[in-house]
Design a protein around this motif. Structure first.
Motif, PDB file in Angstrom:
ATOM      1  N   ARG A 229       0.883  -1.177   0.000  1.00 15.05           N
ATOM      2  CA  ARG A 229       0.000   0.000   0.000  1.00 15.05           C
ATOM      3  C   ARG A 229       0.921   1.227   0.000  1.00 15.05           C
ATOM      4  O   ARG A 229       0.829   2.089   0.858  1.00 15.05           O
ATOM      5  CB  ARG A 229      -0.912   0.026   1.239  1.00 15.05           C
ATOM      6  CG  ARG A 229      -1.844  -1.170   1.431  1.00 15.05           C
ATOM      7  CD  ARG A 229      -3.018  -1.151   0.436  1.00 15.05           C
ATOM      8  NE  ARG A 229      -3.996  -2.192   0.718  1.00 15.05           N
ATOM      9  CZ  ARG A 229      -3.901  -3.453   0.296  1.00 15.05           C
ATOM     10  NH1 ARG A 229      -2.844  -3.851  -0.395  1.00 15.05           N
ATOM     11  NH2 ARG A 229      -4.855  -4.328   0.569  1.00 15.05           N
ATOM     12  N   TRP A 230       1.832   1.279  -0.965  1.00 16.78           N
ATOM     13  CA  TRP A 230       2.880   2.320  -0.955  1.00 16.78           C
ATOM     14  C   TRP A 230       2.249   3.714  -0.929  1.00 16.78           C
ATOM     15  O   TRP A 230       1.360   4.007  -1.733  1.00 16.78           O
ATOM     16  CB  TRP A 230       3.782   2.191  -2.180  1.00 16.78           C
ATOM     17  CG  TRP A 230       5.027   3.005  -2.008  1.00 16.78           C
ATOM     18  CD1 TRP A 230       5.194   4.328  -2.331  1.00 16.78           C
ATOM     19  CD2 TRP A 230       6.263   2.573  -1.441  1.00 16.78           C
ATOM     20  NE1 TRP A 230       6.460   4.730  -2.001  1.00 16.78           N
ATOM     21  CE2 TRP A 230       7.150   3.675  -1.454  1.00 16.78           C
ATOM     22  CE3 TRP A 230       6.726   1.363  -0.919  1.00 16.78           C
ATOM     23  CZ2 TRP A 230       8.456   3.603  -0.972  1.00 16.78           C
ATOM     24  CZ3 TRP A 230       8.020   1.285  -0.445  1.00 16.78           C
ATOM     25  CH2 TRP A 230       8.873   2.398  -0.472  1.00 16.78           C
ATOM     26  N   ASP A 231       2.743   4.557  -0.029  1.00 13.20           N
ATOM     27  CA  ASP A 231       2.148   5.879   0.163  1.00 13.20           C
ATOM     28  C   ASP A 231       2.978   6.933  -0.578  1.00 13.20           C
ATOM     29  O   ASP A 231       3.827   7.603   0.008  1.00 13.20           O
ATOM     30  CB  ASP A 231       2.085   6.181   1.671  1.00 13.20           C
ATOM     31  CG  ASP A 231       1.278   7.422   1.950  1.00 13.20           C
ATOM     32  OD1 ASP A 231       0.979   8.160   0.998  1.00 13.20           O
ATOM     33  OD2 ASP A 231       0.954   7.658   3.124  1.00 13.20           O
ATOM     34  N   TYR A 232       2.690   7.099  -1.870  1.00 14.16           N
ATOM     35  CA  TYR A 232       3.444   8.076  -2.666  1.00 14.16           C
ATOM     36  C   TYR A 232       3.141   9.508  -2.233  1.00 14.16           C
ATOM     37  O   TYR A 232       3.943  10.404  -2.456  1.00 14.16           O
ATOM     38  CB  TYR A 232       3.159   7.893  -4.161  1.00 14.16           C
ATOM     39  CG  TYR A 232       3.929   6.724  -4.758  1.00 14.16           C
ATOM     40  CD1 TYR A 232       5.314   6.807  -4.940  1.00 14.16           C
ATOM     41  CD2 TYR A 232       3.294   5.547  -5.124  1.00 14.16           C
ATOM     42  CE1 TYR A 232       6.039   5.739  -5.476  1.00 14.16           C
ATOM     43  CE2 TYR A 232       4.000   4.480  -5.655  1.00 14.16           C
ATOM     44  CZ  TYR A 232       5.374   4.581  -5.830  1.00 14.16           C
ATOM     45  OH  TYR A 232       6.092   3.530  -6.346  1.00 14.16           O
ATOM     46  N   GLU A 233       1.977   9.708  -1.612  1.00 12.42           N
ATOM     47  CA  GLU A 233       1.684  11.056  -1.112  1.00 12.42           C
ATOM     48  C   GLU A 233       2.724  11.440  -0.060  1.00 12.42           C
ATOM     49  O   GLU A 233       3.154  12.579   0.031  1.00 12.42           O
ATOM     50  CB  GLU A 233       0.286  11.064  -0.502  1.00 12.42           C
ATOM     51  CG  GLU A 233      -0.431  12.361  -0.721  1.00 12.42           C
ATOM     52  CD  GLU A 233      -1.909  12.194  -0.434  1.00 12.42           C
ATOM     53  OE1 GLU A 233      -2.315  12.614   0.653  1.00 12.42           O
ATOM     54  OE2 GLU A 233      -2.614  11.586  -1.280  1.00 12.42           O
TER      55      GLU A 233
END
Ligand code: NDP
Length: 613
Positions: A229-233
């Protein structure tokens, strides 16, 4: 000295097998934990702590829709490769009323969720990506990156018109067989009650993340996320890297498996400071990626993909090593075995096990020498070396991972002495008696791949007379062909751990099953029947075959032996008893043999072992 003794002496081999055996044993023993699989925290949909690791979708806006109450011929649970390939093969077989229910906002399964920087498939794309000929697509690279794979999933969805009947952002919460009208009732978290004559369960082997049960894991006040659930934000950047928002951040990543090996290079290049917490190093072989050769593609004949998949599978399972796979990392071990056999001359059958072990030592020595070539500090290099047989853990392939540890802003924190990270605090991570204060903890801690079926799938399933499938399987999984279980008519258990363990190329195994499901559904219907239930004898026959000496022997070669392998999900963290249970969930003779069983069952045309009504 005989020729074999000469060729296999420590001097000729360049290593001492006895010393390596002792080191392997030592490295294994100091990692085995009494709490084995229970060291992990269960991530469920209804746990507020775990929601962000499972139910929340960082990639899409939430969908609003009214509950659905309708009926379909076939419902497939899961819109990853299993769901899409099964749907495609059903449609090709003339069964067109097919709905896929998917928890994500689009097709792709693991490739929808795993968008971390550097994500890539380490099986060559020409064998891995499904339905290339059907969709007319040729991958750009020999080893595709995640965005191209995800895009291909959408291509399949469009090509077979799967979007029109699909339901996204929906979690199935229950499956119940309704005797009166011979239909499955599928309930969901959105209040749906959809009926279907046939159901395929295709939730995949790696759909549920797992978190290490480190004391204090829920107390950390900084930012956290799981790699799936990579959080690019938070990190900035993209799959390509350039995680610019991490420039002033101190980041920790826990885990050094196949996922971490792919994302650590981007983290190292972007983060102000990166700590990599390693309990067991991965074996990291060369990637050597290349662009697809247009001259090669121009010469391909129809049927090329199935043929290539077959040859790839044969090569991996002991050869022959076809020329197109001679430079393939997955075949290094087989090539070493064949070279040693040639040097040693005639080896009696009882000597083959020893020869295989020597080939494994040699393979791992070559992989370990890559560490020495890359890392200047010998102490650090030793920590990055994997001392176990190659297939005790998932082999990895990467040309940038090791190099990352030469960066001044990257530190490897070896937590093997304490069998894992000691503690998590509000501020960071405690390891080896020191607190590492960090802004963000990234869990590269893997998935529920080999834990109990119930825990992995998380869906209550009630068949004839309301029997729970998990009760039916109390003494181990009971199926025919790994696909259908007595008392649960018209239900197919596709893909998942069963196929995952059949061979390295998951998608090929999935297609073998997809063809079979498509045939069975269409054939039952063509004969005018509505219900197909496995007979007790057929179920038992299959189990006997799975447990036969031949199957068990083959399985031990394929998988990580619990007694000698370093702990990991391949061997249920090194516990012997659980390993036997899981073996019931695959077919030890491997994919080639499995395919033959299914092919001849269909060729006989009898639907043997199914009670039809
Ligand atoms: P893994 O389960 O392979 O790795 C989990 C990592 O977390 C391990 O390094 C493990 O250490 C570590 N860990 C767990 N608990 C602790 C703890 N308490 N303290 C410190 N470390 C801990 O997960 P991955 O996501 O890396 O990979 C899962 C699977 O997904 C792969 O095996 C592969 O099948 C698939 N995959 C495939 C890819 C492909 O290219 N096709 C790419 C990426 C993943 P330890 O080893 O000591 O248990």
């Amino acid at each position: 000295m005989t020729r074999a003794e000469d060729a296999l002496s420590p001097e000729a081999l360049g290593f001492d097998p006895q010393q390596l055996s002792e080191r392997y044993r030592h490295e294994r023993d100091r990692r085995v934990r009494d709490d084995a699989e229970s060291q992990f925290v269960e991530v469920t949909n209804d746990s507020p702590f775990a929601n962000k690791y499972l139910a929340d979708d960082p990639y899409s806006e939430p969908l609003e829709r009214a509950p659905i109450h309708d009926e379909r011929e076939v419902i497939i649970i899961g819109g990853g490769w299993v769901g899409m390939m099964t749907a495609a093969r059903l449609i090709q077989a003339g069964v067109t009323d097919v709905r896929i229910i998917e928890s994500a906002a689009d097709f792709g399964g693991t490739w929808y969720w795993n968008r971390y920087p550097g994500a890539q498939c380490d099986i060559e794309s020409y064998s891995y990506l499904p339905l290339l000929e059907e969709t007319g697509y040729m991958p750009k690279l020999r080893y595709s990156f995640a965005p191209e794979i995800y895009e291909h999933a959408q291509r399949i969805g469009k090509h077979f018109d799967l979007y029109k009947d699909a339901v996204f952002q929906t979690w199935v919460t229950g499956l119940r067989w309704e005797e009166a009208d011979a239909r499955w009732v599928v309930s969901t978290n959105r209040g749906d009650e959809m009926k279907a004559r046939f159901v395929c369960l295709g939730t995949g082997p790696a759909n549920r993340p797992r978190l290490p049960g480190i004391p204090g894991v829920d107390t950390f006040k900084g930012h956290t996320f799981h790699t799936c659930r990579w959080d690019y934000e938070y990190t900035g950047g993209s799959h390509e890297g350039n995680l610019d928002k991490l420039a002033d951040k101190t980041v920790a990543i826990i885990g050094t498996g196949a996922t971490a090996v792919q994302c650590v290079p981007a983290l190292g290049a972007s983060a102000g400071q990166l700590y990599v917490f390693q309990r067991t190093p991965s074996s990291v072989d060369a990637r050597n990626n290349s662009e697809t050769d247009p001259v090669w593609t121009a010469g391909l004949k129809p049927g090329w993909q199935a043929e290539r998949q077959k040859r790839f599978g044969e090569t991996l399972l002991g050869g022959p090593v076809y020329p197109e796979f001679e430079d393939e990392g997955w075949t290094r071990m087989v090539r070493n075995l064949q070279a040693l056999a040639a040097q040693a001359g005639d080896v009696p059958p009882e000597g083959l096990g020893n020869l295989a072990q020597l080939a494994d030592f040699k393979t791992m020595e070559q992989i370990r020498s890559r560490v020495d070539e890359t890392i200047d500090d010998p102490e650090l290099a030793d920590k990055l070396k994997a001392f176990y047989n190659q297939f005790c853990k998932r082999p990895t392939f990467n040309d940038e991972y090791l190099e990352t540890f030469n960066r001044p802003n990257v530190e490897l924190v070896d937590v093997s002495d304490t069998k894992g990270v000691e503690r998590i605090t509000e501020r960071g991570i405690v390891a080896n008696g020191k607190e590492y204060e960090v802004d963000c903890i990234i869990y590269a801690s893997g998935f529920e791949i080999t834990s109990s079926y119930q825990r992995r799938i998380g869906i209550p399933i009630y068949g004839i007379d309301g029997e729970s499938i998990y009760d039916h399987w109390e003494g181990g999984t009971r199926t025919m062909h790994g696909l259908m279980s007595r008392g649960f008519p018209n239900l197919f258990l596709c893909g998942g751990l069963f196929v995952f363990q059949l061979g390295a190329n998951y998608c090929y195994g999935v297609d073998v099953q997809a063809d079979h499901v498509a045939y069975t559904v269409s054939e039952v219907t063509r004969r005018g029947n509505t219900v197909a239930n496995v007979s007790a004898e057929a179920e038992q026959r299959w189990i006997d075959d799975q447990l036969s000496a031949e199957s068990s022997q083959a399985q031990l070669i394929l998988g990580g032996s619990p007694e000698s392998c370093t702990p990991g999900y391949y061997n249920q963290e090194g516990t012997h008893e659980r390993y036997r249970d899981v073996r019931l969930e695959s077919y030890g003779k491997g994919l080639g043999a499995y395919r033959k069983v299914l092919d001849s069952w269909r060729a006989a045309g009898e639907l043997e072992g199914l009670e039809l009504s």
